[in-house]
Motif scaffolding. Sequence first.
Motif, mmCIF file in Angstrom:
data_model
loop_
_atom_site.group_PDB
_atom_site.id
_atom_site.type_symbol
_atom_site.label_atom_id
_atom_site.label_comp_id
_atom_site.label_asym_id
_atom_site.label_seq_id
_atom_site.Cartn_x
_atom_site.Cartn_y
_atom_site.Cartn_z
ATOM 1 N N UNK A 3 33.860 24.101 30.056
ATOM 2 C CA UNK A 3 35.281 23.322 29.874
ATOM 3 C C UNK A 3 35.621 24.661 30.932
ATOM 4 N N UNK A 4 35.709 25.556 29.630
ATOM 5 C CA UNK A 4 36.465 26.982 30.360
ATOM 6 C C UNK A 4 36.313 28.165 30.515
ATOM 7 N N UNK A 5 36.504 29.124 30.884
ATOM 8 C CA UNK A 5 36.661 30.628 31.372
ATOM 9 C C UNK A 5 37.170 31.547 30.844
ATOM 10 N N UNK A 6 36.979 32.066 29.667
ATOM 11 C CA UNK A 6 38.231 33.272 29.815
ATOM 12 C C UNK A 6 37.000 34.290 30.045
ATOM 13 N N UNK A 7 37.720 35.754 30.834
ATOM 14 C CA UNK A 7 37.135 37.221 30.668
ATOM 15 C C UNK A 7 38.503 37.606 29.954
ATOM 16 N N UNK A 8 37.984 38.547 28.507
ATOM 17 C CA UNK A 8 38.555 39.067 27.661
ATOM 18 C C UNK A 8 37.917 40.876 28.257
ATOM 19 N N UNK A 9 39.236 41.873 27.561
ATOM 20 C CA UNK A 9 38.783 43.098 28.016
ATOM 21 C C UNK A 9 37.976 43.344 25.941
ATOM 22 N N UNK A 10 38.218 44.978 26.684
ATOM 23 C CA UNK A 10 37.462 45.661 25.517
ATOM 24 C C UNK A 10 38.265 45.203 24.078
ATOM 25 N N UNK A 11 39.448 44.968 24.503
ATOM 26 C CA UNK A 11 40.783 45.563 23.757
ATOM 27 C C UNK A 11 41.185 43.971 22.464
ATOM 28 N N UNK A 12 40.398 42.996 23.171
ATOM 29 C CA UNK A 12 40.619 41.480 22.806
ATOM 30 C C UNK A 12 41.016 40.323 23.857
ATOM 31 N N UNK A 13 42.137 41.730 25.110
ATOM 32 C CA UNK A 13 43.019 40.973 26.089
ATOM 33 C C UNK A 13 42.786 39.596 26.686
ATOM 34 N N UNK A 101 40.608 47.044 35.970
ATOM 35 C CA UNK A 101 42.174 47.139 36.573
ATOM 36 C C UNK A 101 41.272 46.596 38.018
ATOM 37 N N UNK A 102 39.914 46.581 38.388
ATOM 38 C CA UNK A 102 39.606 46.443 39.292
ATOM 39 C C UNK A 102 39.982 44.638 39.223
ATOM 40 N N UNK A 103 39.675 43.775 38.565
ATOM 41 C CA UNK A 103 40.028 43.242 38.222
ATOM 42 C C UNK A 103 41.400 42.473 37.716
ATOM 43 N N UNK A 104 42.054 42.468 37.298
ATOM 44 C CA UNK A 104 43.396 42.440 37.809
ATOM 45 C C UNK A 104 43.905 43.121 39.170
ATOM 46 N N UNK A 105 43.501 44.072 40.042
ATOM 47 C CA UNK A 105 43.737 44.102 41.264
ATOM 48 C C UNK A 105 43.958 43.359 42.399
ATOM 49 N N UNK A 106 42.215 42.194 41.437
ATOM 50 C CA UNK A 106 41.924 41.205 42.816
ATOM 51 C C UNK A 106 41.925 40.120 42.139
ATOM 52 N N UNK A 107 42.787 39.443 40.967
ATOM 53 C CA UNK A 107 42.860 38.233 40.434
ATOM 54 C C UNK A 107 42.621 37.253 41.715
ATOM 55 N N UNK A 108 43.019 37.154 42.942
ATOM 56 C CA UNK A 108 43.286 35.987 43.878
ATOM 57 C C UNK A 108 41.376 35.796 44.518
ATOM 58 N N UNK A 109 40.919 36.448 44.392
ATOM 59 C CA UNK A 109 39.766 36.834 44.520
ATOM 60 C C UNK A 109 38.434 36.214 44.049
ATOM 61 N N UNK A 110 38.943 37.060 42.444
ATOM 62 C CA UNK A 110 38.712 36.427 41.291
ATOM 63 C C UNK A 110 38.572 34.766 41.308
ATOM 64 N N UNK A 111 39.569 34.293 41.451
ATOM 65 C CA UNK A 111 40.377 32.725 40.954
ATOM 66 C C UNK A 111 39.527 32.008 42.671
#
Length: 415
Positions: A3-13, A101-111
Amino acid sequence: MLQCIFLLSDSGEVMLEKQLTGHRVDRSICAWFWEQTISQPDSFKVLPVIASPTHYLFQIVREGITFLACTQVEMPPLMGIEFLCRVADVLSDYLGGLNEDVIKDNFVIVYELMDEMIDNGFPLTTEPNILRDMIAPPNIVSKMLSVVTGNSSNVSNTLPGATSSCVPWRTTHLKHANNDVYVNLIEEMDTIINSDGVLVKCEIFGVVEVNSHLSGIPDLTLSFANPSILNDVQFHPCVRFRPWESEQILSFVPPDGQFKLMSYRVKKLRNTPIYVKPQLSSESGTCRLSVMAGIRNDPGKPIDSITVQFQLPPCVSSANLTANHGTVNILADKTCSWSIGRIPKDKAPQMSGTLVLEEGLEQLNVKPTFEVGFKIMGIALSGLKIGKLDIKNLPSPAHKGFRAQTDAGHYQVRS
């Protein structure tokens, strides 16, 4: 159904949230998950499936990033875990690695990748070759064009032909000027040696990697000289299971480029290539440490990049360690690293010195565990050998190459 997928950083963000169905999953589930992770750090992180008060959670961790999927319905747990592994592999391949950083820089492609890989909660297209035809990987030119034109989409307007093919992992109408295929055996040795020097556990985890650049739709057959030693085998979807089940040969039409053909395990090995012998003796608030290393069973190939690491116990206030070969470094987090390189022929490498204990302690009450690293090129220590590789349906002869290497995995020596 996920139903949903989340990606969390090592700080829980929460770095990324992808809702997959009409039922919206609230982000509060991530807060609950992270609170449980902090309160039960050792046991909770290794659980791939977790039951929360409202959802079932599936999790994997790659390079410090937690991939978390949620569902409220009954479903095969391995499907959820395998899909998260596919997502992590595809993102790592597309983005050249995984970090915040890589994931935040490529949000569009990840989605965009998420949209193609799963439809209404069910896995759809997970083959990297098809995804590359659908969505162009990021590069400097595409980023500049998106800034100039304002069009940030990388999705192709045409559907790849491989989506309707019987071999969806392979791009259609492939042509190469030079046909070649390379097979690599890559193994890791996991070992535990107790304080008496007795071998408690020794096994190999290995993968067969293939780098294929062949025209058309070639049919390959790979055989091993001794396949009976293999356990817990896992295959790429291109492998036909029936030939392996009956004759223990790998018959497959390969994807184009590099891919993992199979993984395996070889259990209950009796020999290790090197030995590490630690000795500790405590007296009057100091601990005398001596560690010797050398070759136990010569594999016939040079053993390179030998390292010995251990964590200084919390009760050690300072350390003075030297070695007759290689270099010794003590890091700020109290990790001691001894870099040996290659064992010399004229002497046995030895590290020795003293550990000063905290005031009031007479003896060392926590003994360290030594982590050993090494690399051996040109040999698979499991004993696995490739028999032959046959190629059919190829317009011209192909060049074949074979290579093997063994690295230390979780190689522990207890003191």
